[in-house]
Each structure stands twice: as C-alpha cells, then as structure tokens.
Design an enzyme around this catalytic site. Structure first.
Site, PDB file in Angstrom:
ATOM      1  N   LYS A 196     -30.991   6.802  13.736  1.00  9.50           N
ATOM      2  CA  LYS A 196     -30.062   6.755  14.871  1.00  9.50           C
ATOM      3  C   LYS A 196     -30.371   7.876  15.879  1.00  9.50           C
ATOM      4  O   LYS A 196     -31.240   8.693  15.655  1.00  9.50           O
ATOM      5  CB  LYS A 196     -28.622   6.850  14.362  1.00  9.50           C
ATOM      6  CG  LYS A 196     -28.232   5.675  13.450  1.00  9.50           C
ATOM      7  CD  LYS A 196     -28.339   4.360  14.160  1.00  9.50           C
ATOM      8  CE  LYS A 196     -27.818   3.180  13.362  1.00  9.50           C
ATOM      9  NZ  LYS A 196     -28.684   2.763  12.250  1.00  9.50           N
TER      10      LYS A 196
HETATM   11  C1  LIG Z   1     -25.193  -1.880  14.303  1.00  9.01           C
HETATM   12  C2  LIG Z   1     -25.018  -1.107  13.025  1.00  9.01           C
HETATM   13  N1  LIG Z   1     -23.814  -1.142  12.404  1.00  9.01           N
HETATM   14  C3  LIG Z   1     -23.599  -0.460  11.282  1.00  9.01           C
HETATM   15  C4  LIG Z   1     -24.592   0.299  10.687  1.00  9.01           C
HETATM   16  C5  LIG Z   1     -24.297   0.956   9.389  1.00  9.01           C
HETATM   17  O1  LIG Z   1     -24.456   2.337   9.394  1.00  9.01           O
HETATM   18  P1  LIG Z   1     -24.851   3.105   8.056  1.00  9.01           P
HETATM   19  O2  LIG Z   1     -26.256   2.740   7.717  1.00  9.01           O
HETATM   20  O3  LIG Z   1     -24.692   4.545   8.427  1.00  9.01           O
HETATM   21  O4  LIG Z   1     -23.890   2.693   6.997  1.00  9.01           O
HETATM   22  C6  LIG Z   1     -25.834   0.379  11.310  1.00  9.01           C
HETATM   23  C7  LIG Z   1     -26.925   1.227  10.817  1.00  9.01           C
HETATM   24  O5  LIG Z   1     -27.562   1.136   9.874  1.00  9.01           O
HETATM   25  C8  LIG Z   1     -26.067  -0.357  12.487  1.00  9.01           C
HETATM   26  O6  LIG Z   1     -27.255  -0.350  13.098  1.00  9.01           O
END
Ligand SMILES: Cc1ncc(COP(=O)(O)O)c(C=O)c1O
Length: 387
Positions: A196
C-alpha cells in the site's frame, strides 16, 4: 531530502522490476527501536498518537488503528450494525476482503458491476438495480486511489437510507473537494499492507463519522471489554466488564510507531507515485492499441495502482508473459469476485468481466526509477509489436 533507505536483506526475487516495494528509512527504524526499548509493546500511547496523527492528516473523523484492512472493514460493518438479514451492495471488481468482511457479519453481499473501462468503480446505477427492502449499506472502493463519484453515491444512499462504507485501502491521500477519501461516508477503511501507499507490515485504520459508532468499534476491537490492559497498567482501572461479543483487532505499538513515521512521509510517497504515473501516461500507449484508464478523475488520486487495459484477454496474457520473461512483475487488479466459487450467483456483470479479462497492473512504487518506467513501457511496446 528523504533519509537513505535501510538496506534490505538479499531477497531471492525473480524480478528485476517489482510491482510494489516498501520504503523504510532511519526514522522508522529508530521509532520501532524506541518502542522495543520502552518495554510497552501492546496497544497504548503510541497507538493513540498514530490515531491522532491519522485524524489530523484526514482532517475529519474518529480513527481506530487495527490489525489489518480486512479487520477495519469488518469492524466498520459490525459497529454500524450490519448483521444477518441485511444486504450490502459491493463492487465485484475489488479485493475479496471488501465483500468477505461484510459476509463475516452474517449480511448478504449483492455484487455490483463497474462503471466503464475508463472508470472501474461501482456504477451508481447498479445501486438502483440491486437495492431492496433489506439493503442496509453500500461499499465503495476508491480503485487505485481514484475517488469514487461520492456525490452520486451520496444522493442514492440518502434516497434509500443506506450506510456508506468506503474501502479506502488504495486511497491514503486521495481527496475530493478538499475532503479526504475515507471521511466521505459513514466509515472509511484503510490498509497498511506492504504493497500500500504506506505500511506498518500488517495493519489498518477505520475512521468513523459518528463518534458513537467509533465508541462501539473501540469496544468491539478488544473483546467488547470496557477497559484496556493499558488503562489497568496506568492504574486508571482495575477491572472490566464485557458488554458484547467482540474481537481482538488491536494493533501493537511497534506497528503504530512505524505507521506514524510512514504517515509523515505519505506526501513524499504520493508525489513520487504521481510523477511516475504521469510518466506512464505520457508514453502514448494508445498508439499501441492499449488504454490507460482514468483518462480523467475526480479530485486528488493517491496513484496506488498503474492499470493498463489491453485490447483483449489474449493480448493481456501475452503481454503479461512477455514482461515476466523480462523479469518485470505485473498483477491483475482484480479477478472479479462474482467469478469465485464462494460468490457465484450474481449473474453476468459484463463491464467488470471485461476489465478483469483485459486489465494489467504495471509496477508503481516511490522507489521506482523513471528509467524503469521507461523500460516497462518499452517492453510493452516491443511485446505488442512482436505479437
Ligand atoms: C481494496 C482492498 N480492500 C481491502 C484490503 C484488505 O486489506 P488487508 O490486506 O490489510 O487486510 C485490500 C488489501 O489487501 C485491498 O486492496
């Protein structure tokens, strides 16, 4: 001037040019070491500082740091009262977490199509098609950091009495009309996964408009207990009550410290991303029959992704293979969720299917050199001409 990055361990990477990368400097390392030396590692004052800094950066909202972006989405849904019997409209063209976190509450997800091959986000008209008496919320995803049409979504949400949950995982630093993405709906959810725009390793943040929803989330984040270990450690409390069924979505001080320092650099990171994204755009992919989506966008983008749309699925797959041969990493954001076994039954969502078949995500991160962007562009042009 940014601080020199800490040397990364020799990685057995098959890639010459990676899709994403982290940028960890001396400030991050010092902050983490200071936490380790402090002797207090679980959620406490550094996390409070991280949350305050995040709220200040957004300019609005009540922020809670959590273990990851998926936890942020689940906590948002739970604190806003989603549960069995409710329906949530969610784009099919997103990471599965956007939908899975809604299902974790017991709610049913209704998957929605994208706007166009130029604007991948949920088509507002899909809300009219999918809304029903049980619909309680809509999830919007600021794909690649490009803000969703929140005016159109807001009108429909008010008309149908829907909560709006922003999945702002890609949108740290995105805004419209001077208002930060993640503060435009009832809750905004951020991810700090290493790919990110800023990272804490694993980590996330959920931001609420309503302070009472934030307070419910604060309890749910830690087992619905009325006090924290930190409160008891400080002598502010000696016992606790449990007022519901919560989770353990607490972040720790190590990651919060990392987050504070990464957040301080988000402007630097996003400026670099914008410059590199502009360089991709300036290449002239259209002359090679390829399309760069988001030819225009609303407000300010965080430029999380650099998507390219090929002429066909075959061409996309051929380009991807050619780049792989050249040790250039790419990805596909995203396979459409309704094509996964666990999400079957949404019928045909033709725009998202077309995007999923033809999209290719190119390398983009602040450490990428302009010469590497040029190499990627040249490799694509060569692959198009030779196929
Ligand atoms: C659009 C989106 N939503 C949710 C997530 C979930 O985040 P995490 O991987 O920190 O749980 C991500 C990233 O992986 C994402 O790109």
């Amino acid at each position: 001037m940014s601080e020199p990055d800490v040397a990364q361990p020799e990685a057995a990477s098959p890639w010459r040019i990676t899709l994403a990368d982290v940028s960890i400097g001396a400030a991050e390392r010092d902050a983490v070491l200071a936490v380790l030396d402090s002797g207090w590692l679980s959620m406490g004052p550094v996390t409070e500082r991280f949350e305050a800094a995040f709220e200040a950066a957004l300019g609005a909202g009540h922020a809670l740091a959590v273990t990851n972006g998926t936890a942020a989405l689940h906590l948002a849904a739970a604190a806003l009262g989603l549960g069995p019997g409710d329906e949530v409209i969610c784009p099919t063209l997103t990471f599965v977490a956007s939908a899975a976190a809604m299902r974790q509450t017991g709610a049913t997800v209704r998957l929605a199509d994208s706007t166009s091959l130029d604007d991948f986000s949920l088509a507002p008209a899909e809300i009219e098609r999918l809304v029903g008496p049980r619909t309680k919320a809509v999830v919007v995803v600021h794909y690649g950091g490009f803000p969703v049409d929140m005016d159109a979504i807001g009108v429909l949400a008010r008309e149908h009495g829907l909560l709006v949950i922003e999945d702002a995982a890609h949108a740290i630093g995105s805004s419209v009309g001077g208002q930060a993405c993640g503060t435009l709906g009832d809750a905004g959810c951020f991810s700090f996964f290493p790919n990110k725009n800023m990272t804490t390793g694993e980590g996330g943040m959920v931001v609420f408009k309503d302070p009472e929803a934030a307070e419910r989330a604060r309890r749910l984040r830690s087992h619905a207990m009325t006090t924290l270990t930190w409160d008891r450690h400080r002598g502010h409390a000696s016992s606790y009550d449990v007022v519901g069924v919560g989770f353990n979505y607490r972040i720790d001080e190590i990651r919060a410290a990392l987050g504070i320092e990464q957040l301080a650099r988000i402007g630097e990171f996003n400026t670099a991303r914008a410059r590199l994204a502009a360089r991709y755009r300036a290449f002239g992919f259209a002359e090679h029959g390829l399309q760069v989506p988001y030819s225009t966008w609303r407000g300010e983008s965080a430029f999380h992704l650099a998507p390219l749309v090929a002429g066909s699925r075959d061409q996309r797959d051929r380009l991807r293979n050619a780049l792989q041969q050249d040790r250039i990493q790419t990805s596909i954001h995203y396979p459409a969720i309704h094509r996964f076994s666990s999400y079957a039954g949404a019928g045909s969502l033709p725009v998202a299917e077309e995007i999923a078949d033809r999209v290719l995500t190119l390398p983009l991160h602040p450490g990428l050199a302009e010469s590497q962007v040029d190499e990627v562009c040249a490799a694509i042009a060569h692959a198009v001409e030779s196929s």
